[in-house]
Design a protein around this motif. Structure first.
Motif, PDB file in Angstrom:
ATOM      1  N   LEU A   7      -7.562   3.267   6.466  1.00 44.86           N
ATOM      2  CA  LEU A   7      -7.014   1.971   6.068  1.00 44.86           C
ATOM      3  C   LEU A   7      -8.017   0.893   6.449  1.00 44.86           C
ATOM      4  O   LEU A   7      -8.458   0.821   7.600  1.00 44.86           O
ATOM      5  CB  LEU A   7      -5.669   1.731   6.764  1.00 44.86           C
ATOM      6  N   ASN A   8      -8.387   0.081   5.491  1.00 45.13           N
ATOM      7  CA  ASN A   8      -9.337  -1.007   5.727  1.00 45.13           C
ATOM      8  C   ASN A   8      -8.631  -2.347   5.558  1.00 45.13           C
ATOM      9  O   ASN A   8      -7.789  -2.519   4.666  1.00 45.13           O
ATOM     10  CB  ASN A   8     -10.517  -0.923   4.752  1.00 45.13           C
ATOM     11  N   GLY A   9      -8.968  -3.291   6.417  1.00 39.93           N
ATOM     12  CA  GLY A   9      -8.381  -4.628   6.339  1.00 39.93           C
ATOM     13  C   GLY A   9      -9.428  -5.710   6.469  1.00 39.93           C
ATOM     14  O   GLY A   9     -10.381  -5.568   7.251  1.00 39.93           O
ATOM     15  N   PHE A  12      -1.876   8.270   8.389  1.00 42.50           N
ATOM     16  CA  PHE A  12      -2.816   7.861   9.432  1.00 42.50           C
ATOM     17  C   PHE A  12      -2.511   8.465  10.803  1.00 42.50           C
ATOM     18  O   PHE A  12      -3.433   8.752  11.564  1.00 42.50           O
ATOM     19  CB  PHE A  12      -2.822   6.327   9.555  1.00 42.50           C
ATOM     20  N   ASN A  13      -1.233   8.655  11.124  1.00 43.02           N
ATOM     21  CA  ASN A  13      -0.857   9.080  12.466  1.00 43.02           C
ATOM     22  C   ASN A  13       0.268  10.104  12.389  1.00 43.02           C
ATOM     23  O   ASN A  13       1.394   9.771  12.021  1.00 43.02           O
ATOM     24  CB  ASN A  13      -0.419   7.869  13.298  1.00 43.02           C
ATOM     25  N   VAL A  15      -6.728   1.162   0.923  1.00 48.91           N
ATOM     26  CA  VAL A  15      -6.624   2.524   1.442  1.00 48.91           C
ATOM     27  C   VAL A  15      -7.654   3.396   0.750  1.00 48.91           C
ATOM     28  O   VAL A  15      -7.791   3.351  -0.485  1.00 48.91           O
ATOM     29  CB  VAL A  15      -5.209   3.091   1.228  1.00 48.91           C
ATOM     30  N   SER A  16      -8.378   4.183   1.515  1.00 48.76           N
ATOM     31  CA  SER A  16      -9.361   5.096   0.927  1.00 48.76           C
ATOM     32  C   SER A  16      -8.664   6.173   0.117  1.00 48.76           C
ATOM     33  O   SER A  16      -7.440   6.341   0.187  1.00 48.76           O
ATOM     34  CB  SER A  16     -10.202   5.731   2.024  1.00 48.76           C
ATOM     35  N   ILE A  74       0.839  -1.200   0.000  1.00 51.73           N
ATOM     36  CA  ILE A  74       0.000   0.000   0.000  1.00 51.73           C
ATOM     37  C   ILE A  74       0.874   1.250   0.000  1.00 51.73           C
ATOM     38  O   ILE A  74       2.067   1.197   0.321  1.00 51.73           O
ATOM     39  CB  ILE A  74      -0.950   0.016   1.218  1.00 51.73           C
ATOM     40  N   LEU A  75       0.286   2.374  -0.372  1.00 56.99           N
ATOM     41  CA  LEU A  75       0.929   3.691  -0.284  1.00 56.99           C
ATOM     42  C   LEU A  75       2.285   3.738  -0.990  1.00 56.99           C
ATOM     43  O   LEU A  75       3.199   4.449  -0.588  1.00 56.99           O
ATOM     44  CB  LEU A  75       1.106   4.089   1.188  1.00 56.99           C
TER      45      LEU A  75
END
Length: 774
Positions: free
Chosen positions: A679-681, A582-583, A697-698, A442-443
């Protein structure tokens, strides 16, 4: 070439010393101009023209306390002058006619008709710095106002976060100004640019390296600022050095956040000299030891020394030294992060202010800066990412700048100047990062990344500007300027920028002012701003922003002030920036798995700011109410995306109320939640009977956190002691303990699924403090 540059600097330094030889040495008594300037420094605004108050005028005696209007009139009478009441409690120095001498009660009416240009020319310093009514929009925050407002960590610059057009999560002392990044604000102290002016700079920058007790006032520009200011493209924060108000002053202060001492005063037969010393220690390490000792030990200190001397009424020299020292060791066991850092910042400068004649003056600064940064850390987030980094960054700068002011007539003036900086930096950086599957998919992540850089860039920056300010047809004032900047260390060798700027002030009445501002603003990547921790090893060309601002200010009959601004800021040639998706509250952001590059060559900020207020810092009641609407978008190849600090609607308001020796203030803010990426899992079954985690990932910043709300208060009580006075205060940040979402932490659950936890901005945070002045 660099040798020639500094030979030129040495020659100019010799030239600016000439006013000492011409300084008056045969007169006795304090210069009248110096006395009036001292009153300005003590909070009593006195407006006068150097055509009336000349260098030859000296007082036989001067009162120690701030004089009343009648007392000032008595002091001025031997010079054929008098004083009248001006706006907002100020005094105007005017010519006294015969009738005025006989009947001072009529002075205001008779004198005002004779000195029509004076309201347009304001003398504000000991060297008669002349300013017309400013066509550009800015906000001045005086020392008394700052002292009455609630501020997290006793940090004076946080007062700017109460103003419309600024955005901050509340942890950092830095601001996003009208859509710009936090590093786009020019930070000046005593006229000198400070590099890296924040404590704990890689850990949310919670405080500046300038002790709040040493600040006399602040000018804050949020757009369309004049050509005098350069190399930052969103805002300017110009912090004044505090001037002593008594022959000797001492302050001892202690709060949950800081312990500090200040000593200041004047010396010399007529108070020609002044000095100021401050030392401050941050108390965060002591608080953490009590509340959460396993988190670590953040420790910071800063020191300031100043001494100045007036060589008669025509020249002033000061020597200054500012230093800070940070050491911290932090650990976040839940996230598997540990970090160690040490920062030093030392700045020394000489400032020479010269009054060559009644119409020509100059300021000269010779400064040296030396900054050292050390940072290391380890990361081990089970099943997601592991890594480490070690960083050494050193930076030094030698700077010479001059600013000149020439008042050609009472209708127009010329400001011009130049700046030369010799810069050196050293980067030594090593990092390793390993991202586990499926997070490496991702990303645009890579399974592993190794970085090892050793760079030593050096070069010179040049700048020059000219600015004409003219008053036309009584109601119009125009300011037209041009700025030139050049750097010879960037990728585009000898990168040059030309910045035209224009501001117009129209005052149709005493109660209304309309300002229009336009300008081009460039921001070069400083030699200490290379993003080696994110893999960037070459400097980018200067970024560009165009400002267009319309501002209307009006005072209603009930003394309510309205300030309305509408703006458009267009960004071009933007350099790559890096964010954590995300953080953002992480110790080692560069080696986290959610680090992304935002490669937007352009962006646009549109907005409107409205502020209503009543009262001033020296009145018992002051209140304000503000609203901002804004839309801030990066222009990417895939489409427009809102910036991570975009807040569409913002309400800010508050009040300060003084009742006898008690003082209460409150400040509230409500704004649209900042954008977020999710983030979806999902665990997906496999033919072998096992389950794999599949991530998605949105769209970036497609949703938002919940509405941000906070209420901060300050309660203050003053006590008179046999020696001096004592002030006790209670500050409470986020009084209602609102859980304002800022981030999301992701981890792996024991069954292999994706787990998440919300993180928040500051919780309820009290601070009890005391200040003893004597």
């Amino acid at each position: 070439m660099r040798s020639f540059v500094w030979c030129l600097v040495a020659s100019v330094c010799a030239v600016v010393a000439l006013p000492v030889c011409a300084a008056s040495s045969g007169t006795t008594g304090k210069p009248l101009a110096g006395y009036l300037d001292a009153l300005n420094g003590r909070g009593q605004v006195v407006i006068y023209s150097s055509d009336l108050v000349t260098d030859e005028m000296h007082l036989a005696t001067s009162p120690e306390s701030v004089p009343t209007l009648a007392e000032l009139q008595d002091l001025l009478r031997p010079f054929g002058l008098t004083a009248t009441s001006g706006p907002a409690g100020s005094f105007l120095v005017v010519v006294a006619d015969e009738e005025g001498r006989r009947e001072q009660g009529n002075t205001q009416t008779t004198a005002a008709a004779k000195i029509e240009p004076i309201p347009e020319i304001v003398v504000t310093s000991s060297l008669h710095r002349l300013n017309y009514s400013r066509p550009e929009t800015h906000t001045y925050l005086d020392r008394e106002l700052v002292a009455r407002m609630p501020t997290t960590a006793d940090e004076a610059v946080r007062v700017t976060q109460r103003l419309p057009g600024t955005a901050s999560g509340g942890v950092s002392a830095q601001n996003h100004v009208r859509g710009g990044d936090a590093n786009e604000v020019l930070f000046l102290f005593d006229g000198l640019r400070l590099y890296e002016p924040y404590h704990l700079k890689d850990f949310q920058a919670i405080a500046t390296i300038v002790n709040a007790n040493a600040i006399g006032g602040m000018d804050f520009y949020t757009g369309a600022f004049p050509a005098h200011f350069g190399d930052r493209m969103s805002g300017v924060l110009s912090v004044e050095l505090r001037e002593p108000q008594e022959p000797t002053e001492t302050e001892l202060a202690l709060s949950f956040f800081n312990a500090s001492i200040l000593s200041a005063g004047t010396f010399g037969e007529h108070g020609e000299g002044d000095w100021l010393l401050t030392a401050r220690r941050g108390n965060l390490d002591l608080i953490v030891d009590v509340i959460e000792p396993e988190f670590g030990s953040p420790d910071y200190q800063d020191y300031l020394a100043h001494v100045g001397w007036e060589f008669g009424p025509r020249a002033r020299l000061s020597a200054n030294f500012l230093a800070s020292d940070d050491k911290l060791r932090l650990a976040d066991a839940d996230r598997g992060e540990t970090a160690d850092a040490a920062y030093t910042n030392k700045v020394g400068w000489f400032k020479w202010q010269a009054q060559w004649s009644a119409s020509l003056s100059s300021d000269s600064i010779l400064a040296i800066s030396d900054i050292g940064n050390r940072r290391s850390g380890d990361l081990a987030l089970a099943g997601i990412v592991a890594g480490s980094l070690h960083e050494v960054r050193d930076f030094s700068a030698l700077e010479f700048r001059q600013d000149w002011r020439w008042l050609a007539t009472d209708s127009w003036m010329l400001n011009f100047g130049f700046d030369i900086k010799d810069l050196d930096a050293r980067y030594r950086f090593q990092s390793v990062q390993a991202i586990e599957s499926p997070f490496d998919s991702i990303l645009e992540n890579q399974p592993s990344t190794l970085r090892d850089f050793d760079l030593a860039p050096s070069g010179v920056q040049y700048a020059a500007y000219a600015e004409v300010r003219a008053r036309l047809l009584d109601k119009w004032t125009i300011d037209a300027g041009l700025r030139w900047d050049q750097q010879n260390y960037t990728t585009a060798r000898n990168d040059k920028q030309y910045s035209p700027r224009l501001s117009v002030l129209y005052a149709p009445s005493d109660a209304t002012e309309v300002r229009i501002g336009w300008g081009q603003y460039y921001q070069a990547q400083e030699i200490n701003e290379l993003q080696v921790a994110d893999g960037i090893t070459e400097f980018s060309p200067a970024q560009q922003a165009e400002h267009v601002v319309l501002n209307v200010q009006h005072r209603f009959a009930n003394d309510i002030d309205m300030n309305l601004s509408v703006y458009r800021k267009t960004f071009r040639r933007l350099q790559q920036r890096f964010e954590n998706s995300f953080n953002t509250l992480t110790l080692l952001p560069e080696i986290q798995f959610d680090r992304v590059m935002v490669d937007a060559p352009a962006a646009e900020a549109l907005g409107a700011d409205l502020l209503l207020s009543h009262g001033s810092a020296d009145e018992n009641l002051l209140w304000w109410l503000g609203y901002s609407w804004s839309e801030i978008e990066d222009e990417l190849a895939s489409g427009d995306v809102v910036r991570s600090w975009d807040q569409t609607h913002t309400f800010k308001g508050g009040l300060t109320w003084r009742w006898g020796k008690w003082d209460f203030s409150a400040a509230a803010e409500i704004h649209t939640g900042w954008p977020r990426t999710l983030l979806n899992g999902e665990l997906v079954g496999q033919p072998n009977g096992g389950e794999d985690l599949v991530l998605s990932v949105s769209e970036r910043n497609a949703s938002r956190y919940s509405t941000y709300q906070t209420l901060d208060i300050r309660l203050r009580r003053e006590f008179e002691l046999s020696r001096g006075d004592l002030t006790v205060f209670l500050d409470v940040t986020n009084l209602l303990d609102r859980q304002n979402l800022c981030c999301i932490e992701y981890s792996l659950a024991t069954d292999g699924s994706l787990a998440s936890r919300d993180k928040h901005w500051l919780p309820l945070l009290p601070s009890l403090g005391v200040t003893w002045r004597f």
